[in-house]
Design a protein around this motif. Structure first.
Motif, mmCIF file in Angstrom:
data_model
loop_
_atom_site.group_PDB
_atom_site.id
_atom_site.type_symbol
_atom_site.label_atom_id
_atom_site.label_comp_id
_atom_site.label_asym_id
_atom_site.label_seq_id
_atom_site.Cartn_x
_atom_site.Cartn_y
_atom_site.Cartn_z
ATOM 1 N N ALA A 1 65.540 19.521 47.397
ATOM 2 C CA ALA A 1 64.477 18.525 47.514
ATOM 3 C C ALA A 1 64.750 17.559 48.655
ATOM 4 N N VAL B 1 61.080 22.278 37.007
ATOM 5 C CA VAL B 1 62.486 22.497 37.380
ATOM 6 C C VAL B 1 63.295 22.980 36.182
ATOM 7 N N PHE C 1 62.698 13.731 38.943
ATOM 8 C CA PHE C 1 64.097 14.096 39.149
ATOM 9 C C PHE C 1 65.031 13.120 38.431
ATOM 10 N N SER C 2 64.640 11.864 38.326
ATOM 11 C CA SER C 2 65.455 10.910 37.565
ATOM 12 C C SER C 2 65.548 11.339 36.101
ATOM 13 N N TYR D 1 55.068 13.139 36.703
ATOM 14 C CA TYR D 1 56.526 13.233 36.694
ATOM 15 C C TYR D 1 56.989 14.265 35.673
ATOM 16 N N LEU E 1 62.480 14.214 48.513
ATOM 17 C CA LEU E 1 63.333 13.285 47.787
ATOM 18 C C LEU E 1 64.215 12.564 48.803
ATOM 19 N N LEU F 1 71.073 22.315 38.909
ATOM 20 C CA LEU F 1 70.313 21.084 39.131
ATOM 21 C C LEU F 1 70.748 20.404 40.427
ATOM 22 N N TYR G 1 60.066 11.307 42.395
ATOM 23 C CA TYR G 1 61.321 10.562 42.221
ATOM 24 C C TYR G 1 61.619 10.376 40.726
ATOM 25 N N LEU H 1 65.291 14.359 34.989
ATOM 26 C CA LEU H 1 66.121 15.554 34.931
ATOM 27 C C LEU H 1 67.603 15.196 34.924
ATOM 28 N N LYS I 1 59.554 17.594 36.045
ATOM 29 C CA LYS I 1 60.665 17.859 35.141
ATOM 30 C C LYS I 1 60.518 19.217 34.464
ATOM 31 N N ILE J 1 68.262 19.373 43.565
ATOM 32 C CA ILE J 1 68.217 18.041 44.179
ATOM 33 C C ILE J 1 68.513 18.138 45.669
#
Length: 744
Positions: free
Chosen positions: A228, A165, A200-201, A158, A234, A221, A197, A203, A162, A225
């Motif tokens: 994705a 991106v 991105f959370s 994860y 996502l 951002l 997942y 981020l 992060k 998203i």
């Protein structure tokens, strides 16, 4: 011995205690020197005492030993061979040895410094940063994927999401696109879905911190998203779930709302997002189509499904998988021997989730839309397609009820014979030549030769082809297309059918032109301003496409918004530069001046054909009411009927329409009070000319004027009932037309 404080301790022992408690310099590297008392057990008289080299000399405790442990006291005055360390020593830095006879594996879990993996989280973060930097420098997806796999720490992946991106957000569009491509490549292969997942959370949660260094964090951002979600890495539910977990005033909430409403809710959002960062750098729609065709041909020959699936995945265009479905079906219809093999490929791709159900349905719908064209090359195309739909539905990988209706009876469309195909090819050549020469008369001559019967269907096809080619070019060609459309004088129904065909094919057009909705709306609004279409024709176009979310509904809504804007006529006319060429469009005052000069020239003995040519060359048919107004005022001032004859000729030739005549007469009615200062009998003359115009058919019979009416005093906000009762229903409708006021 010192008995002062009730402590029975010798001086020698006191010195030993002080040394052990750290009173000596802890950084001293010298050996401890201890004076030896004669009564001490370590004196030379003691049998256990070591040999002393001299009185008062330093005692050396080193002995020859087979043990690798150093026997010197440690820094700080404690430790050494055979000792238990200091009294307050709490160092647990030793490691468990699996070769120790007393080793207990259960101690591994309870020990605070138990052995960790070969690469801990800090090392992972450093290596992840290096991988991202090298990837941005080399653009080697395979190498980056392999290096990430070699880290062998899936629980930390994860952080890679992060980091990738966040680093791309602070760089150019090329790096942003590279990051999106790499995420799609490693998804579910190296990095599983929960890790993506979670990345991105993280981020979204750190958006408030990111915005300090990256001012456009919210927009960038949100784009990542949305991309994705489009790339199927996502789930769409991510947006609502994360919003519920974040404070309302956080930047993360703004990011999620921007992604949902600003990008994912937009028309043709998948294609737009794919091309937002100049999509995959060198990948074009034609390249993708060619690769799809090649992989299907190779699969038909070899039958290797794994290789076919790998090629589909390597395309990295999940939103374009409907093209795979469409081309596979066409190939199955053309090569009946390969039908079972191709259907089996689509079936397994759908069952494994490689091609989702919406793409399957869209592919079949596109086949239904183009089955009439296929019928020219495949005589039984409709029957074969119906059979393929039945097989797919019976196998359970297609929902037939969600498809468009397919009638076995042939539709009455012009695309059924070879003549139509020839006309389409010639039309394209005519339009391309027009874009180079700008010769409208040559286009009219060529169309008369090719479409001798003025068939409505051919006219609609020409309209579609003209606007399609113009949308793929610059503003000069778009302006030229609008000018040509207003000069051809096609029936309004044919133009409406042409726009309907354009909207029906908008899905395909959007692959090359992401702003197709905006372009079509502008062309539609321009057609209304140029009086190629009437305002009520907009509703006719919109009735073909139900729902505000449909492309037709969006085009219609945008066109209406453009027409309702203040000064819409002039704005829409100049949207592409005006004039049908690369030069800027005319200013309104310049047009008025030119109209005045051409009328004066004609009044002084000019040629009527020359006057009509000058009016036509203005290229502003929506402004012809100015010609009517100026000509009528000059007739009333100079009492010269020559200009009245010019108006009759222009109306008879269709150069000035009844709508423009009505607007011109109404504008004269507004200025009667001012005109009466120079022409006392202006109102009487105007009443006479209104009756003559109604007799000749220039004005609607419901148009009439009374002495008590002062239109000018009413201002732009006319009362509907008053206008209807005095000027007539049709004239009242003209007054309510927003384009009428916008051009005055």
């Amino acid at each position: 011995m010192d008995f002062t404080d009730g402590n029975f301790i010798s001086d020698e022992h006191r010195q030993l205690v002080q040394s052990a408690s750290g009173s000596e310099d802890p950084l001293s590297a010298s050996a401890m020197q201890i004076p030896i008392s004669s009564n001490s057990p370590m004196s030379r008289k003691s049998p256990r005492s070591p040999q002393v080299h001299g009185k008062g000399s330093t005692v050396n405790y080193d002995r020859q030993s087979h043990s690798p442990r150093d026997g010197h006291p440690k820094k700080g005055g404690c430790g050494g061979k055979g000792t238990w360390g200091g009294l307050l020593d709490t160092d647990y830095s030793y490691c468990l040895d699996s070769n120790d006879p007393n080793y207990d594996s259960s101690e591994e879990y309870g020990h605070p410094n138990a052995r960790k993996p070969a690469c801990d989280f800090d090392a992972y973060k450093k290596k992840a940063t290096i991988i991202v930097e090298e990837y941005f420098a080399t653009d080697d997806v395979v190498s980056a994927t392999n290096e990430l796999r070699e880290l062998a720490m899936p629980s930390y992946n994860y952080y890679f999401v992060k980091k990738l991106v966040s680093m791309a957000m602070d760089r150019h569009d090329q790096e942003k696109e590279m990051a999106a491509v790499l995420l799609s490549a490693v998804y579910d292969d190296v990095i599983d879905a929960p890790q993506v997942y979670r990345g991105f959370s993280k981020l979204v949660e750190s958006a408030d911190d990111l915005i300090v260094d990256i001012p456009d964090t919210v927009d960038v951002l949100a784009l990542f998203i949305a991309r994705a979600v489009v790339d199927d890495i996502l789930p769409p539910a991510f947006l609502k779930k994360q919003i519920a977990l974040l404070p309302n005033d956080s930047k993360g909430v703004e990011v999620l709302k921007r992604a949902e409403k600003g990008y994912l809710a937009a028309p043709m959002h998948a294609e737009s997002l794919e091309r937002r960062w100049r999509g995959s750098k060198t990948k074009t729609v034609e390249d993708v189509k060619a690769r799809i065709n090649n992989l299907l041909i190779e699969y038909v020959v070899s039958g290797d499904k794994k290789e076919a699936y790998r090629c589909i995945k390597d395309l990295n265009v999940s939103f374009f998988h409907h093209e795979i479905v469409k081309r596979a079906l066409i190939m199955a219809m053309e090569r009946w021997q390969a039908e079972d093999r191709l259907l089996d490929l689509l079936k397994e791709a759908a069952e494994e989730g490689l091609i989702n159900s919406s793409q399957i349905t869209k592919g079949f719908d596109r086949m239904i839309d183009t089955v009439d064209d296929l019928s020219l090359d495949i005589p039984n195309a409709q029957r074969i397609l119906k059979s393929l739909i039945s097989k797919a539905a019976s196998d359970g990988w297609l929902c037939a009820s969600s498809l468009k209706s397919l009638s076995l009876e042939p539709r009455k469309r012009l695309l059924e014979d070879s003549f139509t195909r020839t006309f389409k090819m010639k039309s394209q050549s005519i339009i391309q030549e027009y874009f180079l020469s700008g010769d409208i008369s040559e286009v009219c001559s060529c169309l008369e030769a090719e479409n001798k019967t003025s068939t409505g269907e051919l006219n609609a096809i020409f309209v579609k082809r003209l606007i399609t080619l113009a949308m793929d070019r610059k503003n000069r060609e778009k302006e030229m297309a609008s000018v040509l459309l207003s000069s051809l004088c096609f029936p309004a129904d044919d133009v409406v059918n042409g726009f309907v065909m354009l909207i029906e094919s908008a899905d395909d057009t959007a692959l090359d032109n992401p702003v197709v909705v905006e372009d079509l709306a502008m062309f539609l609004a321009r057609a209304v301003v140029d009086e190629v279409l009437a305002p009520q024709h907009l509703e006719e176009v919109g009735s073909q496409f139900l729902g505000t979310d449909s492309i037709g509904g969006k085009v219609l809504q945008m066109a209406k918004s453009l027409l309702k804007a203040r000064l819409s006529g002039e704005r829409i006319l100049r949207c592409w530069g005006g004039g049908g060429s690369s030069r800027p469009g005319w200013a309104v005052e310049d047009v008025k001046d030119k109209i005045g000069k051409l009328l004066e020239e004609y009044e002084s003995g000019g040629d009527i054909r020359e006057a009509c040519r000058c009016i036509k060359e203005l290229g502003m048919p929506f402004f012809h009411h100015e010609v009517v107004k100026k000509a009528l005022v000059m007739v009333m001032e100079k009492k010269n009927e020559r200009l009245w004859g010019l108006l009759g000729h222009c109306f008879g030739s269709g150069l000035i329409t009844m709508n423009q005549m009505t607007k011109g007469f109404l504008r004269v009615a507004e200025s009667l009070d001012d005109l009466a200062l120079d022409v006392p009998d202006a109102q009487n003359q105007f009443v006479d000319y209104v009756e003559r115009a109604k007799t000749k058919g220039w004005l609607d019979s419901s148009f009439y004027y009374g002495n008590s009416i002062h239109v000018k005093e009413m201002g732009p906000a006319y009362d509907n009932d008053f206008c209807s009762s005095v000027l007539g229903t049709s004239v009242s409708a003209k007054l309510q037309d927003p384009t009428y006021h916008s051009t005055n």
